[in-house]
Design an enzyme around this catalytic site. Structure first.
Site: not given
Length: 747
Positions: A439, A461, A729
């Site tokens: 991210k 969010e 991830s």
């Protein structure tokens, strides 16, 4: 690419061209010079004004929708602004709606806006959000239900116009042709569609026009003069002017610049202008009545109905509604009105843009409220410059190396390979990136872009919390204000990440609406952005939402796939045979997939969350396996939804995959067959978690565990010597308390 988020989020569908003649063209008495000689003062001049409207607006040949035309004419003749009242269909119950509609007319309402209940009303305030939820729970969850109310009200004597107001997906699921025909047959008069801008709505506008149904454009304070001109082309009866940037709901006072805003619109149209948002008492009604042709009141009417009491009968609620409106319409009387209409009714027309860059095949687009149109134009324009700016790209690359720790390693997982017994399994270690997941790549890129746009307030969010942590980290580094919306359910199962965000200086706001997970966090972030668009950038974390966000997020995350390519060439001198990644919204997966899309020898596999199983109603998030096409949160994509377009409840053990939609580029890849998507249950994901811990000494995130399980199943079927890469991830630190609880371990 193919042409293919209310309160202030509302906006208009429009056309690029118009073929109608002005109303005064065939009659010299209606010339602009004649109309402009009349001034609006007190006493005799007021009477002259009424006489002018009587002579100017009395010809039915200039009209488009007779019922709407007559409503505004009648108000003009009484020297009043038209009172336009909103209620939500099915609220407080099905038994109330028709009685309330009749009471609204009896109280003096000129036009009814009948709200179509929707699960995700992104641009609406607390009052209308709640009424939507109550109506749906009470069984009003389809267009058919709403049209039955209109039909019954007409049968009982309702004579005033009824406009259906709602969000596009329920209309789309009903079918535009059927919607227009059935609405006209039921006695409806037109539509306001909150998230259908001109760029997306040409078919809708023209289909409605063929049935003499009006599409009502909504214009926001953020709309530029150029865009106002564009929006007005679709108007046929009146124009809705959104008084403030924000969500629906009563306010203590109206904005100081409201008169200037209305005057700016009046310069470009002679049609009636109705003003709404924030109007809650007769004094505010009067303020608006003096600067326009109509006053829209919504939340205040619903609140008045509520004051009748929880146990009130439909008749008692109807009386409360009638009495309140009777008090409000007193303020609609005009004494010295400005910005008044000089015509009513015209033929609309709309054309789709010729070059639509917002689509991935049939998917994507930009289904946004008008309030956000200028912000999206700025983002699109700025990103196009930054994408080819060597200095900006060099800065992003520097952060990837020096702050994130990239390129992250790619290495063979020998024991997991042996366990699977087929292809060699390689791990792309995005779990080793700073903050513990991929991210951070997108967070850095978008935060730098926000600074270039002059936006120093960042909202985001988050589901699993990794995007929230990454955003908080980058904001702390760059000195930006950070607000993170997170579903209340997710704040509980991801307490560690909530603490990390707070420690980094972010404000975490638990979202208590809806299912209280990722979808609802996105809705709440959109409501914030609609309200604070002038100084705020929405740093969306996944490859979802309106154009250009799916492209922006994909590009910043494509560093993953580019590094996989380079690292495999370095280690093996060739590309991998397959890449596997988990898919919720889809940012890590599209980042890994995109650089390989044209490499047809590389198979692309996405692992969705099957939760309790695809066969369990509202027990999974297998969007592409079990979803259908529709519009969600700004884009056409696959959605887990009812046949009527309402989002269903979802479930996944992993907060980051617990989402009823998916990024539009994934939808396109699935529809073309370029990528294959399958689902993994909670139980299977826990197996994948255990395998990676046991065989490789790596604790993966629960999201990533879905990819691990799926990859092992694929590797088993591949020849020995072939190569499969799992995009690892995220790491599993955040999930350990949840997993311990599942396994009955006290920590």
């Amino acid at each position: 690419m193919r042409t293919a988020l209310l309160a202030t989020m509302v906006f208009a569908i429009v056309s690029r061209s118009s073929s109608f003649l002005p109303a005064f063209a065939s009659n010299p008495s209606r010339s602009p010079s004649h109309a402009s000689t009349t001034t609006h003062n007190f006493g005799k001049t007021t009477v002259q004004t009424a006489a002018l409207y009587s002579s100017t607006l009395d010809s039915p040949s200039t009209g488009f929708n007779t019922r709407l035309d007559n409503a505004f004419k009648a108000s003009k003749e009484k020297e009043e602004a038209a009172f336009i009242g909103f209620i939500t269909a099915g609220y407080p119950s099905k038994a109330d709606t028709v009685e309330l509609m009749l009471a609204m007319e009896a109280g003096g309402t000129s036009v009814i806006e009948l709200g179509v209940p929707y699960t995700d009303p992104q641009a609406d305030g607390a009052t209308i959000q709640l009424t939507n939820q109550v109506a749906i729970k009470g069984g009003t969850d389809s267009i058919k239900d709403v049209l039955e109310f209109v039909k019954e009200a007409r049968a009982k004597g309702l004579t005033i116009p009824v406009i259906l107001m709602g969000y596009y997906n329920p209309f789309y699921q009903y079918g535009v042709d059927a919607l227009a025909a059935d609405t006209a047959a039921a006695g409806g008069d037109g539509f306001i569609v909150v998230d259908l801008p001109p760029e997306e709505g040409s078919t809708f506008v023209n289909t409605c026009a063929s049935h003499k149904l009006s599409y009502i454009p909504l214009i926001a304070p953020t709309s530029t003069d150029e865009r106002i001109k564009y929006l007005l082309e679709s108007a046929s009866s009146f124009v809705y002017c959104v008084s403030v940037t924000g969500v629906t709901g009563s306010r203590t006072e109206l904005p100081a610049d409201l008169t200037d805003f209305i005057a700016r619109i009046r310069k470009q149209t002679d049609l009636p202008l109705a003003v709404g948002f924030g109007i809650g008492n007769p004094s505010q009604v009067n303020q608006v009545a003096e600067i326009g042709d109509g006053v829209v009141v919504g939340s205040a009417i619903l609140n008045a109905v509520d004051r009748a009491g929880e146990n009130a009968s439909p008749a008692e609620r109807a009386k409360a509604c009638k009495d309140f409106i009777s008090e409000m319409v007193v303020g609609a009387k005009q004494t010295n009105p400005a910005n008044q209409a000089k015509r009513i009714g015209k033929e609309p027309a709309a054309e789709a843009p010729e070059n639509d860059e917002s689509r991935f095949g049939d998917f994507g687009g930009q289904f946004i409220p008008e309030t956000l149109s200028e912000a999206f134009r700025e983002i699109d324009q700025e990103y196009k410059k930054l994408k080819v700016d060597p200095e900006f790209q060099a800065e992003v690359a520097r952060y990837r190396k020096e702050f994130v720790g990239g390129p992250t390693p790619l290495h063979l997982a020998p024991r997991l390979t042996e366990f699977a017994g087929g292809a060699n399994i390689w791990l792309k270690r995005e779990d080793l990136a700073h903050t513990g997941a991929h991210k951070i790549n997108n967070a850095i890129g978008q935060a730098l872009m926000a600074k270039a746009l002059g936006k120093n307030r960042i909202i985001a969010e988050t589901g699993a919390g990794q995007h929230g942590v990454a955003t908080a980290t980058v904001c702390a580094m760059l000195g930006l204000e950070c607000i993170v919306y997170m579903g209340e359910v997710d704040t509980e199962r991801q307490k560690l990440n909530v603490f990390r965000m707070n420690t980094l200086g972010a404000t975490v706001i638990p979202v208590k609406n809806g299912q209280r997970t990722l979808k609802d966090a996105i809705n709440e972030a959109m409501r914030d952005w609609v309200t604070n668009v002038r100084d705020t950038h929405y740093l969306i974390g996944s490859a979802v939402g309106p154009h250009p966000f799916p492209t922006i997020v994909r590009d910043f995350q494509s560093v993953i796939g580019k590094e996989i390519k380079a690292e495999m060439q370095e280690k093996l001198g060739k590309l991998p045979d397959a890449i596997v990644a988990c898919v919720g919204g889809g940012s890590n997966a599209i980042g890994a997939f995109h650089p390989f899309i044209k490499d047809e020898g590389v198979a692309l596999h996405g692992a969705e969350a099957a939760g309790f199983g695809e066969d369990v109603e509202e027990g999974h998030c297998a969007t592409m396996s079990a979803g259908t096409p529709g519009v969600l949160q700004g884009a056409m994509t696959y959605i887990i939804q009812s046949k009527d377009g309402q989002s269903k409840q979802s479930h996944s053990i992993s907060a980051g995959l617990d989402y009823v939609g998916v990024g539009p580029e994934h939808a396109w890849l699935a529809s073309t067959g370029r990528a294959l998507y399958d689902s993994v249950t909670d139980e299977q994901a826990l197996e994948g978690f255990d395998w990676l811990c046991k065989y490789e000494g790596i604790i993966p995130a629960l999201e990533t565990s879905h990819a691990v399980y799926h990859a092992v199943q694929i590797a088993k079927k591949m020849p020995k010597g072939s190569n499969l890469v799992i995009n690892l991830s995220g790491r599993g630190d955040k999930d350990m308390p949840q997993i311990a609880k599942i396994k009955g371990v006290e920590v």
